[in-house]
Design a protein around this motif. Sequence first.
Motif, mmCIF file in Angstrom:
data_model
loop_
_atom_site.group_PDB
_atom_site.id
_atom_site.type_symbol
_atom_site.label_atom_id
_atom_site.label_comp_id
_atom_site.label_asym_id
_atom_site.label_seq_id
_atom_site.Cartn_x
_atom_site.Cartn_y
_atom_site.Cartn_z
ATOM 1 N N ILE A 53 0.866 -1.189 0.000
ATOM 2 C CA ILE A 53 0.000 0.000 0.000
ATOM 3 C C ILE A 53 0.896 1.229 0.000
ATOM 4 N N TYR A 91 -1.579 -1.631 -4.108
ATOM 5 C CA TYR A 91 -2.603 -0.589 -4.108
ATOM 6 C C TYR A 91 -1.895 0.752 -3.918
ATOM 7 N N CYS A 93 -2.297 5.214 -3.929
ATOM 8 C CA CYS A 93 -3.144 6.404 -3.925
ATOM 9 C C CYS A 93 -2.455 7.470 -4.760
ATOM 10 N N CYS A 110 -8.281 7.289 0.272
ATOM 11 C CA CYS A 110 -7.224 6.274 0.194
ATOM 12 C C CYS A 110 -5.845 6.774 0.617
ATOM 13 N N MET A 117 -6.998 2.131 1.191
ATOM 14 C CA MET A 117 -6.321 1.061 0.434
ATOM 15 C C MET A 117 -6.444 -0.274 1.162
ATOM 16 N N ARG A 120 -10.030 -1.570 0.697
ATOM 17 C CA ARG A 120 -10.262 -2.089 -0.649
ATOM 18 C C ARG A 120 -9.594 -3.451 -0.824
ATOM 19 N N ALA A 121 -8.352 -3.569 -0.376
ATOM 20 C CA ALA A 121 -7.642 -4.853 -0.485
ATOM 21 C C ALA A 121 -8.360 -5.924 0.325
ATOM 22 N N ASP A 124 -11.234 -7.090 -1.723
ATOM 23 C CA ASP A 124 -10.796 -7.827 -2.917
ATOM 24 C C ASP A 124 -10.268 -9.218 -2.572
#
Length: 194
Positions: A53, A91, A93, A110, A117, A120-121, A124
Motif C-alpha cells: 500500500i 494498491y 493512492c 485512500c 487502500m 479495498r484490499a 478484494d
Amino acid sequence: MNSASRRAVFVDRDGTVNEEIDYLCEPDQVRLIPGAAEAISRLRKSGWLVVVITNQSAIARGFLSEDTLSAIHQRLGILLAELGTRVDGIYYCPHHPTEGMAPYRLDCECRKPKPGMILRAARDLNIDIVKSIVIGDRLLDMETASRVGARRILVKTGYGAGESVNLNAQAAPEYIADDLLDASNWILAADGEN
Ligand SMILES: [Mg+2]
C-alpha cells in the motif's frame, strides 16, 4: 483456513520494500532493500498474503504518470521474481488534497493515514484486517493501521530511523524492526509460539 480469515501483511513500498528516494519516477531507480524479497517469500510460504500500500502523490503533483507508475511496479515485480517471490497486490493512492489538478487533486479516502487502500484490499482478497499487520517506515503507516485496528510494525529503513516513536501513543508500533526481514522473522517467531 477458510478464505474469510486470510491474514495479510500490508507493506509500505518506499523505504520498506525498496530504497527510499525522493519521488521515485523511473523504473530503473527501483532498488530492493536487502532481505526484503526473502522476507516477502518467507511470509507468503507461511500463509500470509503480502500486499503493498503506497501513497503516490507524485501523480497528483504531475511528476509521474499512472503508466510510468505501472512500469515501476512491473520492475519491482521483476526484481522480486528474480529472487523467487512476488506480492499479492499493489494498491496506490495517486491523489493529493491540495496539490495538482483534477482528477487527482482530491480529498480522497485512500491517502494514508486514511485506510481506504487497506479496506479495498480486504474486500478484494477476503482479508481479516484485525488479524493483519501493517509494516512501514513512517508513523503515518502506524496511524493508518491504528484507524482500522490492524497490528503494526515500524521498520528503521527509509525514514524509520528518524521517526520519534512515542510508545505510549495509541498508534505505537508493536515492534520496531531493523528492516523488513527482521519484521518478518518477528512475525514468524510469534506464529510459532501460537
Ligand atoms: Mg515509506
